[in-house]
Design an enzyme around this catalytic site. Structure first.
Site, PDB file in Angstrom:
ATOM      1  N   TYR A 157      -4.276   0.487   3.503  1.00  0.00           N
ATOM      2  CA  TYR A 157      -5.179  -0.619   3.184  1.00  0.00           C
ATOM      3  C   TYR A 157      -5.854  -1.168   4.439  1.00  0.00           C
ATOM      4  O   TYR A 157      -6.959  -1.670   4.389  1.00  0.00           O
ATOM      5  CB  TYR A 157      -4.387  -1.772   2.556  1.00  0.00           C
ATOM      6  CG  TYR A 157      -4.014  -1.641   1.106  1.00  0.00           C
ATOM      7  CD1 TYR A 157      -4.373  -0.527   0.339  1.00  0.00           C
ATOM      8  CD2 TYR A 157      -3.290  -2.664   0.490  1.00  0.00           C
ATOM      9  CE1 TYR A 157      -4.008  -0.450  -0.999  1.00  0.00           C
ATOM     10  CE2 TYR A 157      -2.930  -2.594  -0.843  1.00  0.00           C
ATOM     11  CZ  TYR A 157      -3.284  -1.483  -1.584  1.00  0.00           C
ATOM     12  OH  TYR A 157      -2.928  -1.425  -2.907  1.00  0.00           O
ATOM     13  N   SER A 194       0.832  -1.202   0.000  1.00  0.00           N
ATOM     14  CA  SER A 194       0.000   0.000   0.000  1.00  0.00           C
ATOM     15  C   SER A 194       0.870   1.258   0.000  1.00  0.00           C
ATOM     16  O   SER A 194       0.387   2.338  -0.294  1.00  0.00           O
ATOM     17  CB  SER A 194      -0.870   0.011   1.249  1.00  0.00           C
ATOM     18  OG  SER A 194      -0.039   0.069   2.401  1.00  0.00           O
ATOM     19  N   CYS A 236       2.701  -7.070   1.639  1.00  0.00           N
ATOM     20  CA  CYS A 236       1.702  -6.411   2.482  1.00  0.00           C
ATOM     21  C   CYS A 236       0.860  -7.492   3.141  1.00  0.00           C
ATOM     22  O   CYS A 236       0.236  -8.305   2.439  1.00  0.00           O
ATOM     23  CB  CYS A 236       0.836  -5.523   1.592  1.00  0.00           C
ATOM     24  SG  CYS A 236      -0.555  -4.771   2.451  1.00  0.00           S
ATOM     25  N   ASN A 237       0.844  -7.512   4.447  1.00  0.00           N
ATOM     26  CA  ASN A 237       0.054  -8.518   5.173  1.00  0.00           C
ATOM     27  C   ASN A 237      -1.434  -8.357   4.888  1.00  0.00           C
ATOM     28  O   ASN A 237      -2.164  -9.337   4.746  1.00  0.00           O
ATOM     29  CB  ASN A 237       0.281  -8.379   6.677  1.00  0.00           C
ATOM     30  CG  ASN A 237       1.691  -8.740   7.098  1.00  0.00           C
ATOM     31  OD1 ASN A 237       1.942  -9.848   7.516  1.00  0.00           O
ATOM     32  ND2 ASN A 237       2.619  -7.806   6.980  1.00  0.00           N
ATOM     33  N   THR A 238      -1.883  -7.097   4.820  1.00  0.00           N
ATOM     34  CA  THR A 238      -3.313  -6.826   4.649  1.00  0.00           C
ATOM     35  C   THR A 238      -3.792  -7.320   3.283  1.00  0.00           C
ATOM     36  O   THR A 238      -4.843  -7.975   3.183  1.00  0.00           O
ATOM     37  CB  THR A 238      -3.571  -5.309   4.782  1.00  0.00           C
ATOM     38  OG1 THR A 238      -2.882  -4.828   5.941  1.00  0.00           O
ATOM     39  CG2 THR A 238      -5.048  -5.011   4.910  1.00  0.00           C
ATOM     40  N   HIS A 243       5.069  -2.171   7.302  1.00  0.00           N
ATOM     41  CA  HIS A 243       5.465  -0.809   7.695  1.00  0.00           C
ATOM     42  C   HIS A 243       6.173  -0.787   9.065  1.00  0.00           C
ATOM     43  O   HIS A 243       7.031   0.055   9.311  1.00  0.00           O
ATOM     44  CB  HIS A 243       4.233   0.098   7.820  1.00  0.00           C
ATOM     45  CG  HIS A 243       3.722   0.642   6.518  1.00  0.00           C
ATOM     46  ND1 HIS A 243       3.047  -0.139   5.608  1.00  0.00           N
ATOM     47  CD2 HIS A 243       3.772   1.885   5.992  1.00  0.00           C
ATOM     48  CE1 HIS A 243       2.701   0.616   4.570  1.00  0.00           C
ATOM     49  NE2 HIS A 243       3.126   1.849   4.777  1.00  0.00           N
ATOM     50  N   CYS A 264       2.818  -6.177  10.127  1.00  0.00           N
ATOM     51  CA  CYS A 264       2.588  -5.216   9.040  1.00  0.00           C
ATOM     52  C   CYS A 264       3.969  -4.785   8.566  1.00  0.00           C
ATOM     53  O   CYS A 264       4.838  -4.485   9.400  1.00  0.00           O
ATOM     54  CB  CYS A 264       1.800  -4.014   9.558  1.00  0.00           C
ATOM     55  SG  CYS A 264       1.761  -2.602   8.421  1.00  0.00           S
TER      56      CYS A 264
HETATM   57  N1  DGL Z   1       2.084  -2.624   4.943  1.00  0.00           N
HETATM   58  C1  DGL Z   1       0.805  -3.195   4.966  1.00  0.00           C
HETATM   59  C2  DGL Z   1       0.746  -4.486   5.757  1.00  0.00           C
HETATM   60  O1  DGL Z   1       1.744  -5.172   5.816  1.00  0.00           O
HETATM   61  C3  DGL Z   1      -0.427  -2.354   5.081  1.00  0.00           C
HETATM   62  C4  DGL Z   1      -0.434  -1.079   5.827  1.00  0.00           C
HETATM   63  C5  DGL Z   1      -1.674  -0.307   5.491  1.00  0.00           C
HETATM   64  O2  DGL Z   1      -1.744   0.182   4.345  1.00  0.00           O
HETATM   65  O3  DGL Z   1      -2.588  -0.241   6.308  1.00  0.00           O
HETATM   66  O4  DGL Z   1      -0.266  -4.850   6.287  1.00  0.00           O
END
Ligand code: DGL
Length: 289
Positions: free
Chosen positions: A45, A14, A77-79, A204, A202
């Protein structure tokens, strides 16, 4: 070696979180080329609907395949993995695909106290995929799970170029969110019943390891997934005969092209800070993505 082996590996998130995965990918796969897409215009996301995240994931995968002829895709991205990896596999059965998920199993192996904390986005925590993952480690440790609304966005904002004062403000916001969420989870530390392991669910959150360590102390282990994802990507490429051979490109900038649907300066600042890339490696993604 097939012709496709010289094609790039697609990576997306994201926003800038997936750069933490790209870091691990480029050191595990120094001969490969990468195309990274940061969907900043639609981040975060984690606080969007499942349907929205699925639609974005498909649009990005289609774009990377059509415009960059990617030979594999890493959903950094986990989401997005939680929402869409299953559908992606059905839609693209021949494309080597790697997703990321919170590292619960490795955390079980590391924890001495048997109490593990997990922080992730609301989307990941609420997903069926995460519920199944949690089920798979049932009885092996106690898990305390916390959705961290606002944290990925604050991390995005902290890398935007701005004055020293703005940077300080963004860091203050991150520190306040980390303190709020970790104190809501309970006691961290090596003592009986305390959480001695924290899973960063996540991509991030890898970029706030430093303030997290300052907050939780040296005895708490932070677990992320970049290296495991890079190893899995290597395995899949090897099995498919798609590893790139020959001399490694001279510089990281020659083998990485980064695109954003949002603010170009933000991506440039983040990729310079975390990967040492020159601004010329970053571009605006076409508006139709
Ligand atoms: N970096 C993303 C993850 O690993 C999503 C962060 C986001 O956009 O909320 O879930």
């Amino acid at each position: 070696m097939s012709a496709a082996s010289s094609h790039p590996i697609g990576v997306f998130d994201s926003g800038i979180g997936g750069l933490s995965v790209l870091q691990a990918l480029q050191s595990a796969l120094p001969h490969e080329h990468f195309v990274y897409l940061a969907d900043n215009a639609h981040a975060p996301y984690g606080e969007k609907t499942d349907l929205f995240v699925r639609q974005r994931t498909h649009a990005i995968a289609d774009h990377l395949m059509a415009q960059h002829q990617i030979k594999a895709l890493v959903v950094a991205c986990n989401t997005a993995t939680a929402a869409a990896i299953h559908e992606l596999r059905t839609r693209h059965p021949l494309l080597p695909l790697v997703g990321v998920e919170p590292a619960l199993k490795p955390a079980v192996a590391l924890s001495q106290t048997g109490h593990i904390g997990v922080i992730a986005t609301r989307g990941t925590v609420a997903s069926d995929k995460f519920a199944r993952l949690l089920d798979s480690v049932q009885g092996q440790a106690k898990f305390t799970v916390q959705a961290c609304n606002g944290l990925a966005l604050a991390i995005e904002q902290s890398t935007l170029p701005g004055s020293a004062e703005e940077a300080k403000e963004a860091e203050g916001r991150i520190a306040a969110l980390l303190a709020q969420y970790t104190s809501a989870m309970g006691a961290f530390g090596p003592g009986p019943g305390q959480m001695d392991t924290l899973v960063l669910g996540c991509t991030h959150y890898v970029f706030v390891e430093k303030p997290l360590r300052a907050l939780l102390g040296p005895d708490v282990q932070l677990v992320s997934t970049g290296e495991a994802v890079a190893r899995q990507t290597r395995r899949l490429l090897e099995a498919a005969g798609l590893l790139r051979h020959g001399p490694a490109p001279a510089s990281a900038a020659q083998r990485m092209s980064l695109f954003t649907t949002g603010d170009l300066h933000g991506l440039q600042a983040a990729s310079q800070r975390w990967l040492g890339l020159p601004h010329a490696a970053c571009h605006k993604a076409p508006t139709q993505v």
